[in-house]
Scaffold this motif. Structure first.
Motif, PDB file in Angstrom:
ATOM      1  N   VAL A  95       1.135  -1.051   0.096  1.00  0.00           N
ATOM      2  CA  VAL A  95      -0.001  -0.018   0.024  1.00  0.00           C
ATOM      3  C   VAL A  95       0.935   1.337   0.126  1.00  0.00           C
ATOM      4  O   VAL A  95       0.613   2.409  -0.730  1.00  0.00           O
ATOM      5  N   ILE A  96       1.702   1.313   0.726  1.00  0.00           N
ATOM      6  CA  ILE A  96       2.624   2.481   0.826  1.00  0.00           C
ATOM      7  C   ILE A  96       3.369   2.521  -0.572  1.00  0.00           C
ATOM      8  O   ILE A  96       3.773   3.572  -1.152  1.00  0.00           O
ATOM      9  N   ILE A  97       3.996   1.458  -1.220  1.00  0.00           N
ATOM     10  CA  ILE A  97       4.346   1.598  -2.608  1.00  0.00           C
ATOM     11  C   ILE A  97       3.463   2.329  -3.556  1.00  0.00           C
ATOM     12  O   ILE A  97       4.009   3.027  -4.287  1.00  0.00           O
ATOM     13  N   PHE A  98       2.293   1.641  -3.352  1.00  0.00           N
ATOM     14  CA  PHE A  98       1.351   2.229  -4.489  1.00  0.00           C
ATOM     15  C   PHE A  98       1.141   3.795  -3.939  1.00  0.00           C
ATOM     16  O   PHE A  98       0.837   4.326  -4.978  1.00  0.00           O
ATOM     17  N   SER A 154       2.157   9.225  -6.312  1.00  0.00           N
ATOM     18  CA  SER A 154       2.568  10.618  -6.291  1.00  0.00           C
ATOM     19  C   SER A 154       3.267  10.889  -7.314  1.00  0.00           C
ATOM     20  O   SER A 154       3.798  12.204  -7.692  1.00  0.00           O
ATOM     21  N   THR A 155       3.767  10.122  -8.048  1.00  0.00           N
ATOM     22  CA  THR A 155       4.739  10.179  -9.472  1.00  0.00           C
ATOM     23  C   THR A 155       3.848  10.562 -10.680  1.00  0.00           C
ATOM     24  O   THR A 155       4.390  11.088 -11.702  1.00  0.00           O
ATOM     25  N   HIS A 156       2.444  10.718 -10.541  1.00  0.00           N
ATOM     26  CA  HIS A 156       1.662  10.864 -11.585  1.00  0.00           C
ATOM     27  C   HIS A 156       1.089  12.504 -11.499  1.00  0.00           C
ATOM     28  O   HIS A 156       1.030  12.932 -10.472  1.00  0.00           O
ATOM     29  N   ASN A 157       0.919  13.037 -12.743  1.00  0.00           N
ATOM     30  CA  ASN A 157       0.477  14.431 -12.702  1.00  0.00           C
ATOM     31  C   ASN A 157      -1.049  14.554 -12.501  1.00  0.00           C
ATOM     32  O   ASN A 157      -1.599  15.780 -12.590  1.00  0.00           O
ATOM     33  N   ASP A 158      -1.860  13.547 -12.574  1.00  0.00           N
ATOM     34  CA  ASP A 158      -3.141  13.452 -12.324  1.00  0.00           C
ATOM     35  C   ASP A 158      -3.439  14.196 -11.054  1.00  0.00           C
ATOM     36  O   ASP A 158      -3.021  13.494  -9.843  1.00  0.00           O
ATOM     37  N   GLY A 159      -4.155  15.207 -10.876  1.00  0.00           N
ATOM     38  CA  GLY A 159      -4.582  15.993  -9.587  1.00  0.00           C
ATOM     39  C   GLY A 159      -5.307  15.114  -8.431  1.00  0.00           C
ATOM     40  O   GLY A 159      -5.240  15.053  -7.339  1.00  0.00           O
ATOM     41  N   CYS A 160      -6.162  14.053  -9.107  1.00  0.00           N
ATOM     42  CA  CYS A 160      -6.952  13.041  -8.157  1.00  0.00           C
ATOM     43  C   CYS A 160      -5.979  12.051  -7.591  1.00  0.00           C
ATOM     44  O   CYS A 160      -6.074  11.926  -6.370  1.00  0.00           O
ATOM     45  N   THR A 179      -2.522  10.624  -2.338  1.00  0.00           N
ATOM     46  CA  THR A 179      -1.305  10.139  -2.091  1.00  0.00           C
ATOM     47  C   THR A 179      -0.945  10.130  -0.547  1.00  0.00           C
ATOM     48  O   THR A 179      -0.651   9.150  -0.043  1.00  0.00           O
ATOM     49  N   PHE A 180      -1.247  11.191   0.074  1.00  0.00           N
ATOM     50  CA  PHE A 180      -0.904  11.284   1.740  1.00  0.00           C
ATOM     51  C   PHE A 180      -1.882  10.254   2.348  1.00  0.00           C
ATOM     52  O   PHE A 180      -1.377   9.615   3.265  1.00  0.00           O
ATOM     53  N   PRO A 181      -3.198  10.282   2.076  1.00  0.00           N
ATOM     54  CA  PRO A 181      -3.997   9.351   2.687  1.00  0.00           C
ATOM     55  C   PRO A 181      -3.711   7.929   2.546  1.00  0.00           C
ATOM     56  O   PRO A 181      -3.703   6.966   3.506  1.00  0.00           O
ATOM     57  N   VAL A 182      -3.361   7.339   1.293  1.00  0.00           N
ATOM     58  CA  VAL A 182      -2.873   6.134   1.172  1.00  0.00           C
ATOM     59  C   VAL A 182      -1.623   5.727   1.878  1.00  0.00           C
ATOM     60  O   VAL A 182      -1.558   4.704   2.399  1.00  0.00           O
ATOM     61  N   ILE A 183      -0.445   6.626   1.671  1.00  0.00           N
ATOM     62  CA  ILE A 183       0.724   6.557   2.712  1.00  0.00           C
ATOM     63  C   ILE A 183       0.400   6.310   4.193  1.00  0.00           C
ATOM     64  O   ILE A 183       0.992   5.555   4.765  1.00  0.00           O
ATOM     65  N   ALA A 184      -0.684   7.061   4.518  1.00  0.00           N
ATOM     66  CA  ALA A 184      -0.706   7.257   6.090  1.00  0.00           C
ATOM     67  C   ALA A 184      -1.595   5.998   6.286  1.00  0.00           C
ATOM     68  O   ALA A 184      -1.157   5.395   7.435  1.00  0.00           O
ATOM     69  N   LEU A 185      -2.376   5.498   5.533  1.00  0.00           N
ATOM     70  CA  LEU A 185      -3.194   4.102   5.944  1.00  0.00           C
ATOM     71  C   LEU A 185      -2.316   3.058   5.861  1.00  0.00           C
ATOM     72  O   LEU A 185      -2.026   2.168   6.718  1.00  0.00           O
ATOM     73  N   GLY A 186      -1.138   2.975   4.932  1.00  0.00           N
ATOM     74  CA  GLY A 186      -0.276   2.001   4.825  1.00  0.00           C
ATOM     75  C   GLY A 186       0.623   1.967   6.179  1.00  0.00           C
ATOM     76  O   GLY A 186       0.999   0.844   6.715  1.00  0.00           O
ATOM     77  N   GLY A 187       0.998   3.287   6.442  1.00  0.00           N
ATOM     78  CA  GLY A 187       1.811   3.363   7.573  1.00  0.00           C
ATOM     79  C   GLY A 187       1.284   2.935   8.717  1.00  0.00           C
ATOM     80  O   GLY A 187       1.884   2.181   9.770  1.00  0.00           O
ATOM     81  N   PHE A 188      -0.259   3.299   9.016  1.00  0.00           N
ATOM     82  CA  PHE A 188      -0.950   2.745  10.111  1.00  0.00           C
ATOM     83  C   PHE A 188      -1.061   1.291  10.208  1.00  0.00           C
ATOM     84  O   PHE A 188      -0.913   0.815  11.390  1.00  0.00           O
TER      85      PHE A 188
END
Length: 143
Positions: free
Chosen positions: A24-27, A32-38, A43-52
């Motif tokens: 999940v963190i890698i995802f 974050s490497t894509h230019n799509d605004g959505c 990015t941050f919520p997905v990384i935070a969820l993976g970290g949690f």
């Protein structure tokens, strides 16, 4: 089922959960490497969820490996909070997406929903909007 069997199961379940959390963190980093605004906004919520998830798994894994009662109680308490949060989210999702409140329109395959179908939500939105506008007016008047 003895103490050895339960800690064995806890170790393996948490090891698999740690691997999934790393994925999940890698995802999240990939997003974050894509230019799509959505994607970038998520990015941050997905990384935070993976970290949690990773943190919870580490606590459970170490508690099972070291046979630490304190870590296992912390692990169980955090899992209880997560399960209650999932339950509350599910109940709220069912309330908001209630099938009975939609209106059928001829020629449409889906039902139409209006904010006044959810009167309690409408009252809350209106009251917060009125409060927000009052505060904004107050702040701009004093400046």
């Amino acid at each position: 089922m003895g103490m050895g069997t339960s800690t064995f199961v806890i170790r393996w379940v948490n090891l698999l959960t740690m691997l999934l959390a790393v994925a999940v963190i890698i995802f999240g980093v990939w997003m974050s490497t894509h230019n799509d605004g959505c994607r970038r906004s998520l990015t941050f919520p997905v990384i935070a969820l993976g970290g949690f998830i990773f943190l919870i798994s580490i606590i459970g894994f170490l508690g099972a490996c070291k046979r630490s009662v304190v870590l296992l109680w912390i692990y169980l308490f955090v899992l209880l909070i997560v399960l209650i949060a999932i339950l509350v989210f599910t109940v709220l999702a069912f309330i908001v997406t209630n099938n009975g409140s939609g209106h059928s329109n001829p020629g449409l395959r889906y039902k139409e929903y209006k904010l006044n179908d959810y009167s309690s939500i409408e009252k809350r939105v209106k009251s917060d909007y009125i409060w927000l506008m009052t505060e904004f007016h107050h702040l701009t008047k004093n400046s």
